[in-house]
Scaffold this active site. Sequence first.
Site, PDB file in Angstrom:
ATOM      1  N   ARG A 396       0.846  -1.187   0.000  1.00  0.00           N
ATOM      2  CA  ARG A 396       0.000   0.000   0.000  1.00  0.00           C
ATOM      3  C   ARG A 396       0.883   1.239   0.000  1.00  0.00           C
ATOM      4  O   ARG A 396       1.875   1.295   0.723  1.00  0.00           O
ATOM      5  CB  ARG A 396      -0.939   0.006   1.206  1.00  0.00           C
ATOM      6  CG  ARG A 396      -1.876  -1.197   1.219  1.00  0.00           C
ATOM      7  CD  ARG A 396      -2.813  -1.209   2.401  1.00  0.00           C
ATOM      8  NE  ARG A 396      -3.584  -2.449   2.433  1.00  0.00           N
ATOM      9  CZ  ARG A 396      -4.436  -2.777   3.391  1.00  0.00           C
ATOM     10  NH1 ARG A 396      -4.626  -1.944   4.413  1.00  0.00           N
ATOM     11  NH2 ARG A 396      -5.091  -3.924   3.342  1.00  0.00           N
ATOM     12  N   GLN A 414      -0.265  -9.613   5.716  1.00  0.00           N
ATOM     13  CA  GLN A 414      -1.574  -9.568   6.372  1.00  0.00           C
ATOM     14  C   GLN A 414      -2.056 -10.988   6.624  1.00  0.00           C
ATOM     15  O   GLN A 414      -2.068 -11.819   5.713  1.00  0.00           O
ATOM     16  CB  GLN A 414      -2.568  -8.814   5.493  1.00  0.00           C
ATOM     17  CG  GLN A 414      -3.835  -8.396   6.204  1.00  0.00           C
ATOM     18  CD  GLN A 414      -4.646  -7.409   5.378  1.00  0.00           C
ATOM     19  OE1 GLN A 414      -4.797  -7.576   4.173  1.00  0.00           O
ATOM     20  NE2 GLN A 414      -5.164  -6.385   6.008  1.00  0.00           N
ATOM     21  N   ASP A 416      -4.691 -12.631   6.573  1.00  0.00           N
ATOM     22  CA  ASP A 416      -6.019 -12.414   6.028  1.00  0.00           C
ATOM     23  C   ASP A 416      -6.801 -13.718   5.980  1.00  0.00           C
ATOM     24  O   ASP A 416      -6.235 -14.775   5.692  1.00  0.00           O
ATOM     25  CB  ASP A 416      -5.873 -11.882   4.603  1.00  0.00           C
ATOM     26  CG  ASP A 416      -6.713 -10.660   4.355  1.00  0.00           C
ATOM     27  OD1 ASP A 416      -7.502 -10.310   5.234  1.00  0.00           O
ATOM     28  OD2 ASP A 416      -6.569 -10.065   3.279  1.00  0.00           O
ATOM     29  N   HIS A 418     -10.911 -15.073   4.573  1.00  0.00           N
ATOM     30  CA  HIS A 418     -12.220 -14.721   4.032  1.00  0.00           C
ATOM     31  C   HIS A 418     -13.114 -15.946   4.126  1.00  0.00           C
ATOM     32  O   HIS A 418     -12.711 -17.057   3.784  1.00  0.00           O
ATOM     33  CB  HIS A 418     -12.101 -14.225   2.599  1.00  0.00           C
ATOM     34  CG  HIS A 418     -11.296 -12.961   2.510  1.00  0.00           C
ATOM     35  ND1 HIS A 418      -9.932 -12.960   2.321  1.00  0.00           N
ATOM     36  CD2 HIS A 418     -11.664 -11.667   2.664  1.00  0.00           C
ATOM     37  CE1 HIS A 418      -9.491 -11.716   2.334  1.00  0.00           C
ATOM     38  NE2 HIS A 418     -10.512 -10.911   2.540  1.00  0.00           N
ATOM     39  N   HIS A 547     -14.622 -10.741   6.003  1.00  0.00           N
ATOM     40  CA  HIS A 547     -13.174 -10.516   6.029  1.00  0.00           C
ATOM     41  C   HIS A 547     -12.744 -10.545   7.497  1.00  0.00           C
ATOM     42  O   HIS A 547     -13.421  -9.958   8.345  1.00  0.00           O
ATOM     43  CB  HIS A 547     -12.801  -9.132   5.494  1.00  0.00           C
ATOM     44  CG  HIS A 547     -13.297  -8.824   4.124  1.00  0.00           C
ATOM     45  ND1 HIS A 547     -12.455  -8.642   3.057  1.00  0.00           N
ATOM     46  CD2 HIS A 547     -14.559  -8.632   3.649  1.00  0.00           C
ATOM     47  CE1 HIS A 547     -13.163  -8.352   1.984  1.00  0.00           C
ATOM     48  NE2 HIS A 547     -14.437  -8.328   2.313  1.00  0.00           N
TER      49      HIS A 547
END
Length: 676
Positions: A396, A414, A416, A418, A547
């Site tokens: 980012r 991350q 992450d 889902h 998420h």
Amino acid sequence: MIKIQLPDGSLREVPQGTTPLDIANSISPRLAAAVVVARVRPLEPVAATGNEASLEASEEAMYSSHTAGGDAARIVDLNAPLHEDVALELLKENDPAALKVVRHSAAHVMATAILELFPETKLGHGPATDNGFFYDVYREIPFTEADLASIEARMADVVKRDEPFLRVEESREKGLTDYSAQGEFMKVHFIERFTKPGDEISLYKNGNFTDFCRGPHVPSTGRVKAFKVMSIAGAYWLGDEKNQQLQRIYGTAFFNPKDLEAHFKHLEEIKARDHRVLGKQLDLFSIQEVAGAGLIFWHPKGGLIRKAMEDWMREECIRRGYAMVFTPHIMRRELWKISGHEENYAENMYPPMELDDAEYRLKPMNCPGHVLIYKNSPRSYRDLPQRYAELGNVYRYERSGTMHGLLRVRGFTQDDAHIFCTPDQIEGEIEDCIDFAESVLKTFGFHEFQIELSTWDPRDKKFIGSPEMWASSVGSLTRVLDRKNIPYKTIPGEAAFYGPKIDIKLVDVLGRLWQLSTVQFDWNLPARFDLEYIGEDGAPHQPVMVHRALFGSVERFFGVLIEHYAGAFPLWLAPVQVGLVPISNEKHLDYAHTVKARLEAAGLRVELDASNGKMQSKIRDFGLQKVPFILILGDKEAASDSVSVRVRAKGDEGSVTVEAFLDRAKKLVAEHAMEL
């Protein structure tokens, strides 16, 4: 006459225009001298507008003429005339809201001092913060650190003058005319942004100083009793490098010198725990200028800690029913257009790369990749939920000057996940995510945290979806929190553009809040990518998507861990768990190698100092590296298959057999124990 309800529930009838200070004086002159500011709330309920917290936390709170919605509770000056029936609280120094008012008033005192000393200065805004206050200023000749002492000395004069803070109102048009004539471009901007034609604007005056501000303030400058001007930093006006270079002057204020002194002791403790300093001292990570700002290089010892963190997370994900997946670091730009990131998140993404077949972008997040994995195969309701987890590198674009060690970077990992599920499964999945988040925090030594529920603001065009969808998704999150009996604070307007979220903020050993774990509701991506599952009725249905990130960022979580533990990690995370010190290399080195091999065979991370240095210097070196256990090996230990144990922060514990030490160490590691 109007009715005033006091905190004890009693009602008083008083003439319109009566002030909170009048009421305080009628109760007790001592009370009137002790109160700082007042909180009022209409006796009749007011329909919610959904902007309470956003007004409280934003620039708009300083300038807007609009009051908060919901129960319409608001902080007002003690001299503010009351014209309606209200519940009244008189806030003393022990109320956090009162401290913020003192700090905002201190910002005005500082601005007064600056203009008296440097009248050519143009003012921006000066809000209170969690730790103090600041004021943005513009001056052709920049301020230096040496100027801060002069400003602080003049602030003392302003306080000594005990000038009343007086609120006056005038037309928006007059304010714009006056500030334009004075060249106060920042004040003009704030009036134009936060008020509308025909509005009245409020100004606060003390002595010869006047500032555009919604207030409230303490009664007079003399109530700002303990303050300190601390530092100065650069910033561009409106964050645009093409605009004027502003300076932000920071300060802090408290009700008394004792609290101010305690604050600076706290700052010293924070400084001693700075992860950037400890990261260098302990050789954990670095940021290399030749490679670029905000990009982290994990050194071997930091890498060992990261491996322990990630191994635990992966094992726990698998145990909880997640499938581990991996997705590419770059993907076609078209994918980000479908997902909506190109439209809603482009300023945080790196520019496109033009390759031979298409334009590509570095991924700022993992979710579209997980969506494609779900979409790759037909799904039935029997297949749901599908839970995909990834420790994925994302990129980012953070503006220059915003990076801060491990805590704000341009490339990070991350953790992450889902979850694709049916609407009936959503609340159970969210509840499991919260349980998982609590487990993460407790395992890594955090036992206190705060929950925030971020919802949408229907007036903000960044949010997508219908009111019905937002109501349904917010309701799901709310029911889970209520069912688990978890206290939470609702933050309107802070949701992701695609759905509401639960943020879990941990509290570290110094009482600081850190935003790390999040659970987010999303119906946007399933719709954009036409995701389906075949329901029990044989018809296609759209799944719901969750998420969730629990470390949030591995880098940021690691930085918080460094500061929380001041680099003295619990045994299971320590990069070197055991340091071995032979008293004499000639006589004891062979035994030390034997002990090292046994400890390593049991899975411990061991370092043997076989240098020719003195024993005490070796012990000191391991201590500086915050190694949990130092084992000293001499004649007695070699003869009895034992080790002499020194424990970090505790000292000598005497000799034990190697097997006894191994049993102890393995148990501490297996239990992820915080103490040695």
